[in-house]
Motif scaffolding. Structure first.
Motif, PDB file in Angstrom:
ATOM      1  N   ALA A  35      -7.133  15.806  15.087  1.00 48.57           N
ATOM      2  CA  ALA A  35      -6.338  15.900  16.315  1.00 48.57           C
ATOM      3  C   ALA A  35      -6.429  17.312  16.893  1.00 48.57           C
ATOM      4  CB  ALA A  35      -4.887  15.530  16.005  1.00 48.57           C
ATOM      5  N   MET A  36      -6.369  18.325  15.998  1.00 51.88           N
ATOM      6  CA  MET A  36      -6.463  19.711  16.463  1.00 51.88           C
ATOM      7  C   MET A  36      -7.825  19.956  17.115  1.00 51.88           C
ATOM      8  SD  MET A  36      -3.618  21.268  15.534  1.00 51.88           S
ATOM      9  CE  MET A  36      -4.127  22.943  15.796  1.00 51.88           C
ATOM     10  N   ALA A  37      -8.841  19.394  16.473  1.00 50.67           N
ATOM     11  CA  ALA A  37     -10.200  19.636  16.945  1.00 50.67           C
ATOM     12  C   ALA A  37     -10.428  19.015  18.330  1.00 50.67           C
ATOM     13  CB  ALA A  37     -11.204  19.080  15.944  1.00 50.67           C
ATOM     14  N   ALA A  38      -9.644  17.982  18.635  1.00 51.72           N
ATOM     15  CA  ALA A  38      -9.819  17.320  19.929  1.00 51.72           C
ATOM     16  C   ALA A  38      -9.360  18.231  21.074  1.00 51.72           C
ATOM     17  CB  ALA A  38      -9.049  16.000  19.935  1.00 51.72           C
ATOM     18  N   GLY A  39      -8.523  19.241  20.716  1.00 54.43           N
ATOM     19  CA  GLY A  39      -8.122  20.233  21.726  1.00 54.43           C
ATOM     20  C   GLY A  39      -7.190  19.688  22.785  1.00 54.43           C
ATOM     21  N   LYS A  40      -6.529  18.589  22.482  1.00 58.27           N
ATOM     22  CA  LYS A  40      -5.584  18.020  23.455  1.00 58.27           C
ATOM     23  C   LYS A  40      -4.181  18.102  22.887  1.00 58.27           C
ATOM     24  CE  LYS A  40      -8.257  14.283  23.532  1.00 58.27           C
ATOM     25  NZ  LYS A  40      -8.816  12.967  23.810  1.00 58.27           N
ATOM     26  N   ALA A  62       2.402  23.046   9.471  1.00 60.61           N
ATOM     27  CA  ALA A  62       1.254  23.928   9.711  1.00 60.61           C
ATOM     28  C   ALA A  62       0.521  23.506  10.990  1.00 60.61           C
ATOM     29  CB  ALA A  62       0.315  23.893   8.516  1.00 60.61           C
ATOM     30  N   ALA A  63       0.442  22.201  11.197  1.00 67.07           N
ATOM     31  CA  ALA A  63      -0.249  21.704  12.397  1.00 67.07           C
ATOM     32  C   ALA A  63       0.507  22.145  13.650  1.00 67.07           C
ATOM     33  CB  ALA A  63      -0.359  20.189  12.339  1.00 67.07           C
ATOM     34  N   GLU A  64       1.841  22.035  13.563  1.00 70.23           N
ATOM     35  CA  GLU A  64       2.646  22.432  14.722  1.00 70.23           C
ATOM     36  C   GLU A  64       2.472  23.924  14.996  1.00 70.23           C
ATOM     37  OE1 GLU A  64       6.870  21.886  14.266  1.00 70.23           O
ATOM     38  OE2 GLU A  64       7.247  22.756  16.242  1.00 70.23           O
ATOM     39  N   ARG A  65       2.475  24.736  13.930  1.00 68.24           N
ATOM     40  CA  ARG A  65       2.312  26.182  14.074  1.00 68.24           C
ATOM     41  C   ARG A  65       0.971  26.513  14.749  1.00 68.24           C
ATOM     42  NH1 ARG A  65       1.994  29.630   8.608  1.00 68.24           N
ATOM     43  NH2 ARG A  65       0.186  28.272   8.387  1.00 68.24           N
ATOM     44  N   GLU A  66      -0.070  25.805  14.298  1.00 69.51           N
ATOM     45  CA  GLU A  66      -1.381  26.107  14.856  1.00 69.51           C
ATOM     46  C   GLU A  66      -1.535  25.612  16.289  1.00 69.51           C
ATOM     47  OE1 GLU A  66      -3.061  25.894  10.661  1.00 69.51           O
ATOM     48  OE2 GLU A  66      -4.722  25.373  11.984  1.00 69.51           O
ATOM     49  N   ALA A  67      -0.890  24.450  16.538  1.00 62.97           N
ATOM     50  CA  ALA A  67      -0.952  23.916  17.906  1.00 62.97           C
ATOM     51  C   ALA A  67      -0.308  24.913  18.866  1.00 62.97           C
ATOM     52  CB  ALA A  67      -0.239  22.569  17.948  1.00 62.97           C
ATOM     53  N   LYS A  68       0.845  25.450  18.441  1.00 58.93           N
ATOM     54  CA  LYS A  68       1.551  26.425  19.283  1.00 58.93           C
ATOM     55  C   LYS A  68       0.659  27.628  19.549  1.00 58.93           C
ATOM     56  CE  LYS A  68       6.413  25.719  18.233  1.00 58.93           C
ATOM     57  NZ  LYS A  68       7.373  26.093  17.197  1.00 58.93           N
ATOM     58  N   ARG A  69       0.010  28.124  18.478  1.00 59.20           N
ATOM     59  CA  ARG A  69      -0.850  29.308  18.627  1.00 59.20           C
ATOM     60  C   ARG A  69      -2.007  29.035  19.583  1.00 59.20           C
ATOM     61  NH1 ARG A  69      -1.164  31.075  12.360  1.00 59.20           N
ATOM     62  NH2 ARG A  69       0.941  31.929  12.217  1.00 59.20           N
ATOM     63  N   SER A  70      -2.506  27.807  19.546  1.00 61.53           N
ATOM     64  CA  SER A  70      -3.639  27.478  20.425  1.00 61.53           C
ATOM     65  C   SER A  70      -3.175  27.003  21.787  1.00 61.53           C
ATOM     66  CB  SER A  70      -4.492  26.368  19.808  1.00 61.53           C
ATOM     67  OG  SER A  70      -4.518  26.443  18.435  1.00 61.53           O
ATOM     68  N   GLY A  71      -1.856  26.992  21.997  1.00 64.63           N
ATOM     69  CA  GLY A  71      -1.326  26.570  23.286  1.00 64.63           C
ATOM     70  C   GLY A  71      -1.361  25.071  23.485  1.00 64.63           C
ATOM     71  N   LEU A  72      -1.479  24.330  22.404  1.00 66.82           N
ATOM     72  CA  LEU A  72      -1.483  22.864  22.530  1.00 66.82           C
ATOM     73  C   LEU A  72      -0.062  22.336  22.324  1.00 66.82           C
ATOM     74  CD1 LEU A  72      -4.568  21.905  20.303  1.00 66.82           C
ATOM     75  CD2 LEU A  72      -4.479  22.047  22.802  1.00 66.82           C
ATOM     76  N   PRO A  73       0.416  21.468  23.215  1.00 59.15           N
ATOM     77  CA  PRO A  73       1.748  20.888  22.982  1.00 59.15           C
ATOM     78  C   PRO A  73       1.737  20.009  21.731  1.00 59.15           C
ATOM     79  CG  PRO A  73       0.977  20.475  25.225  1.00 59.15           C
ATOM     80  CD  PRO A  73      -0.197  20.971  24.456  1.00 59.15           C
ATOM     81  N   PHE A  74       2.805  20.113  20.947  1.00 61.95           N
ATOM     82  CA  PHE A  74       2.932  19.293  19.742  1.00 61.95           C
ATOM     83  C   PHE A  74       4.317  18.663  19.812  1.00 61.95           C
ATOM     84  CE2 PHE A  74       4.123  18.387  15.411  1.00 61.95           C
ATOM     85  CZ  PHE A  74       2.947  18.087  14.733  1.00 61.95           C
ATOM     86  N   ALA A  75       4.370  17.370  19.952  1.00 63.63           N
ATOM     87  CA  ALA A  75       5.681  16.747  20.127  1.00 63.63           C
ATOM     88  C   ALA A  75       5.712  15.355  19.526  1.00 63.63           C
ATOM     89  CB  ALA A  75       6.011  16.678  21.614  1.00 63.63           C
ATOM     90  N   PHE A  76       6.926  14.868  19.348  1.00 69.28           N
ATOM     91  CA  PHE A  76       7.087  13.494  18.868  1.00 69.28           C
ATOM     92  C   PHE A  76       7.218  12.553  20.049  1.00 69.28           C
ATOM     93  CE2 PHE A  76       8.734  15.559  14.946  1.00 69.28           C
ATOM     94  CZ  PHE A  76       7.941  14.888  14.032  1.00 69.28           C
ATOM     95  N   THR A  77       6.520  11.429  20.018  1.00 70.63           N
ATOM     96  CA  THR A  77       6.805  10.388  21.001  1.00 70.63           C
ATOM     97  C   THR A  77       8.005   9.603  20.488  1.00 70.63           C
ATOM     98  OG1 THR A  77       5.217   8.996  19.878  1.00 70.63           O
ATOM     99  CG2 THR A  77       4.484  10.070  21.893  1.00 70.63           C
ATOM    100  N   ARG A  78       8.004   9.378  19.232  1.00 71.15           N
ATOM    101  CA  ARG A  78       9.169   8.751  18.595  1.00 71.15           C
ATOM    102  C   ARG A  78       9.511   9.623  17.394  1.00 71.15           C
ATOM    103  NH1 ARG A  78       9.602   3.443  20.417  1.00 71.15           N
ATOM    104  NH2 ARG A  78       7.801   2.824  21.659  1.00 71.15           N
ATOM    105  N   ARG A  79      10.732  10.140  17.407  1.00 72.43           N
ATOM    106  CA  ARG A  79      11.128  11.099  16.377  1.00 72.43           C
ATOM    107  C   ARG A  79      11.291  10.434  15.016  1.00 72.43           C
ATOM    108  NH1 ARG A  79      11.982  15.918  18.533  1.00 72.43           N
ATOM    109  NH2 ARG A  79      12.359  16.637  16.408  1.00 72.43           N
ATOM    110  N   LEU A  80      11.378  11.250  14.017  1.00 71.97           N
ATOM    111  CA  LEU A  80      11.706  10.758  12.669  1.00 71.97           C
ATOM    112  C   LEU A  80      13.104  10.155  12.721  1.00 71.97           C
ATOM    113  CD1 LEU A  80      10.558  13.930  10.746  1.00 71.97           C
ATOM    114  CD2 LEU A  80       9.671  11.650  10.283  1.00 71.97           C
ATOM    115  N   SER A  81      13.362   9.208  11.835  1.00 64.32           N
ATOM    116  CA  SER A  81      14.688   8.574  11.847  1.00 64.32           C
ATOM    117  C   SER A  81      15.744   9.620  11.505  1.00 64.32           C
ATOM    118  CB  SER A  81      14.722   7.454  10.813  1.00 64.32           C
ATOM    119  OG  SER A  81      14.701   8.007   9.512  1.00 64.32           O
TER     120      SER A  81
END
Lengths: 117, 702
Positions: A35-40, A62-81
């Motif tokens: 997902a990170m590599a897709a750059g979206k 870690a994915a969220e941290r890296e997404a933030k650093r690369s300026g990629l939005p990282f969000a939940f469409t449906r949150r954890l319960s």
């Protein structure tokens, strides 16, 4: 449990279901790297997660941290319960994708399924 | 990968089982101790914590049934420690019975282990619940409630603790979940936890099975440091754990700001200097103080060392033949290292006998109840160490000896009173070192053995002739004959004459000996003399003609010459004058039927045996040797005078003699005018054959 990564036009959509523990951690890592590599933007659907242990948490964190650093939005469409979020809070684990608005449900249907067991 | 995880989980389960077995043994001891001192709060606390750990960790490692079963017991002991329930024999006995069921659940699926009985479990639980609810009218325990004690209910004042927990890298790989530990901690009281993720590497570098998260927590609880430590009992060897009282009344997590590098270093140094018992870290030597290793790995290791010793002997022999200082130097160095390696590997196998002794407390307790006798068990020398293999085989013989003492030795209360003895009888278990042996004694202060009755019974059974002149020791030795029993009544406990025979067989197989001392109306002591180790011994290599023998060095006192003149002076009697002391000797040449001619000057090895000093006459003393003992093949297992065999450097076989047995056999043979010894040539040939066969077989793959 299932880990499915689908590519929409503007986002990588990761759907997680069932117990996210050490037995699927390697698979989750591969999906997040892809997902990170897709750059979206990365959108995670985690509503159907029944367990999220430290192995899975640290990967998502870690994915969220890296997404933030690369300026990629990282969000939940449906949150954890609420229950899972409560358990994480009891363990002193900060909420994932905190402060991120839940993304719209767009593109939440599978297109190019990469299913795991 | 899932298989690997499953395999690791199984490994972790295995280590949980080992730990849990130890906890069960401790629980049993504590419960039996409680019998004598019911108000002992510390013991009650220990029992509660033991049950809590079994329950908590059991559920963590997948023993849910065991965890559920233990829950109500734990609740009951929580009531006991809070003064809401009085401890009584009934609860103790129910708990002991419950421990048996927990042990069965723990071993479920293992071969030859009876599964836990659901009906018995239900009965125990019903009993415990009934007892607990007598005092506790509003019984709060719910099945789904993982911990029974709200923090305020626990004993002692509420204290704040600062806990730093950094799981070891492999913790999750072993199937443990750090989050469950944190949750369990939360059940002890008011917990504020903060997960620290600064060690999590970039996503691409994360090892998915490794835990990078550590926790800083503050816990307000009345449970105490021990209870906190118990939460981590199964993982503390693989994690960094600090438990310390939180300074002053500082609110929880006041110090959550990240500490500076300097602060961290200063704190670490201070902690290292004042390492408290509540601290375990990777970098302290304490962390490496013990390690669990499967016994099979140890056995393999010792076998390899054994083979190395044999090869080293060959190397020394080859080096001696070549007059090359370089080879000689290397050979000497290898010899020194091998000797050191041998001693160390033997040490690794040494274990204190405590656990074996302690588990008989339960046997004595149960038997005393069944037999209606009042008996206490006292233990001495529990820290005496001996080879694990020996310890493993000691349980059965000791059990039979204790059962026998309890049933036949200890008199009924009325008779004890009539004899003016204490109403409470004593069974005493003692262990101590004696040279290369360990002496293990089982004593009772009972009625003693009636030597006359034993003798009569032996005559009745045709074991001895009616007019035979037997010493007391010989009469007592009859007790260990198969099927021998003087008991007038066969009870459930003993009297079938099976047990004592088992004792003798087992002790024989361990190359040990049994001594019985008994005084009428005063008691009996059975002493087992066992070798410290079974694998390698220090011996003296001797030869007679072309046969080689090894005498254990521990037995040999000195070596003197025997000339033809000496023989003539003794008028053909087999006695030697050793600095004025007359020592009887045994000609091994004659004893073993070796037909080669006798040399002019022979050597007498003077050795100490239980029957006194004996000389063993050989042709030559070749020197010290470290001997790896190989068992004789099954055809010669009955040859008791030879305790094993060993391969020498040049490939020939030397038989390891048991001086006690040789002396015993020779004395008997002289009395009966026959030659007792077996043919050594045949044994050596058979050993050679069997060892060759063994070494030709494909060996280790590690």
């Amino acid at each position: 449990m299932e880990i499915a990564l689908n590519q929409a036009n503007d986002a990588s959509l990761l759907r997680l279901e069932g117990a996210m523990d050490i037995s699927v951690a390697a698979e989750l890592k591969a999906a997040l790297l892809e997902a990170m590599a897709a750059g979206k933007a990365i959108r995670v659907s985690a509503e159907a997660v029944t367990e999220l242990d430290v192995s899975a948490y640290q990967l998502l964190w870690a994915a969220e941290r890296e997404a933030k650093r690369s300026g990629l939005p990282f969000a939940f469409t449906r949150r954890l319960s609420k229950e899972i979020e409560g358990l994480l809070a009891n363990q002193g684990l900060e909420p994932l994708a905190a402060g991120q608005e839940s993304a719209k449900n767009q593109g939440d249907k599978p297109m190019d399924s990469r299913a795991g067991s | 990968m899932k298989e690997a995880v499953a395999g690791n989980a199984e490994q972790f389960k295995h280590s949980f089982r080992e730990e849990a077995r130890e906890i069960l043994t401790e629980l049993e001891s504590a419960l039996l101790g409680l019998h004598e001192n019911r108000g002992d709060k510390e013991v009650i606390g220990r029992i509660f914590r033991g049950l809590h750990t079994i329950k908590g960790s059991g559920s963590m490692f997948g023993f849910e049934r065991m965890a559920a079963f233990t829950h109500d017991l734990e609740t009951a002991y929580d009531h006991v420690r809070n003064g809401r329930l009085e401890i009584g024999s009934e609860l103790i006995d129910l708990t002991l019975a419950a421990l048996d069921q927990i042990a069965a659940m723990l071993e479920e699926g293992a071969e030859g282990v009876a599964p836990a009985d659901p009906a018995v479990c239900a009965g125990i639980l019903a009993g415990v619940r009934k007892l607990a609810s007598i005092e506790e009218e509003t019984k709060p325990a719910k099945k789904s409630q993982p911990a029974p004690e709200p923090p305020a209910a626990a004993a002692g004042p509420i204290e704040s603790w600062r806990i730093r927990f950094a799981p070891g890298p492999d913790l999750m790989r072993f199937g443990a979940k750090p989050s469950l530990l944190v949750n369990e901690l939360g059940q002890l009281g008011e917990l504020a936890a903060r997960a620290v993720l600064d060690a999590v590497p970039p996503l691409g570098e994360i090892d998915p099975e490794r835990c990078y998260v550590r926790w800083e927590m503050e816990l307000a609880t009345a449970a105490g440091a021990e209870a906190i430590r118990d939460v981590f009992i199964f993982v503390e060897d693989t994690c960094e754990l600090t438990i310390e009282p939180a300074a002053g009344a500082a609110p929880a997590l006041e110090e959550t700001r990240p500490a500076s590098e300097a602060e961290i270093t200063a704190r670490a140094l201070a902690e290292k200097r004042n390492a408290t018992p509540g601290r375990r870290t990777y970098d302290t030597p304490d962390n490496a103080s013990s390690l669990r290793v499967p016994a099979a790995k140890l056995d393999l290791f010792v076998n390899l060392v054994g083979e190395l010793v044999t090869v080293q002997a060959r190397l020394s022999e080859i080096a001696a033949k070549h007059d090359d200082p370089e080879i000689a130097a290397v050979s000497e160095e290898v010899e020194r290292l091998t000797s050191s390696l041998r001693d160390n590997s033997m040490n690794i196998r040494m274990m204190p006998i405590r656990a074996t002794f302690e588990k008989f407390r339960r046997l004595v307790h149960d038997l005393a109840r069944d037999l209606g006798k009042n008996v206490e068990l006292t233990i001495e020398g529990a820290d005496t160490e001996l080879d694990k293999t020996v310890i493993d085989q000691l349980s059965d013989p000791l059990m039979h000896l204790i059962r026998n003492s309890m049933d036949h030795g200890i008199e009924p209360a009325a008779l004890r009173a009539a004899r003016g003895k204490r109403p409470t009888a004593t069974i005493h278990l003692a262990a101590k070192h004696s040279g290369a042996s360990v002496l293990i004694a089982v004593s009772d202060d009972g009625g003693g053995i009636d030597a006359e009755a034993v003798r009569n019974r032996a005559i009745e059974r045709g074991l001895v002739a009616a007019g035979a002149d037997l010493t007391e020791a010989e009469i007592f030795a009859l007790l260990f004959q198969p099927g021998f029993s003087t008991a007038k009544q066969i009870t459930d406990v003993s009297g079938r004459g099976v047990g004592m025979d088992v004792v003798r067989q087992r002790v024989d197989s361990l190359r040990g000996s049994i001594n019985v001392a008994s005084k009428a109306a005063e008691g009996t002591t059975v002493t087992l003399r066992l070798p410290l180790t079974l694998a390698i011994i220090d011996g003296l290599l001797v030869s007679i003609g072309d046969a080689f023998f090894v005498l254990p060095l521990a037995n040999v006192l000195e070596c003197v010459e025997l000339t033809q003149a000496d023989v003539e002076r003794a008028n053909g009697k087999h006695i030697a004058d050793v600095r004025g002391e007359i020592v009887p000797y045994i000609r091994l040449r004659e004893h073993f039927g070796i037909r080669t001619p006798r040399p002019e000057i022979e050597q007498i090895m003077i050795a100490s045996t239980e029957g006194g000093r004996y000389g063993f006459v050989v042709d030559k003393v070749l020197g010290n040797c470290q001997t790896v003992i190989k068992n004789l093949g099954r055809f010669y297992r009955h040859v008791k005078v030879v305790s094993g065999a060993t391969i020498l450097g040049d490939g020939s076989v030397a038989l390891v003699l048991d001086p006690e047995r040789v002396a015993h056999d020779a004395v008997r043979a002289t009395a009966h005018g026959v030659r007792a010894g077996p043919s050594v040539a045949a044994i050596a040939a058979a050993v050679k054959q069997s060892l060759r066969g063994r070494s030709a077989a494909p060996q280790r793959t590690v």
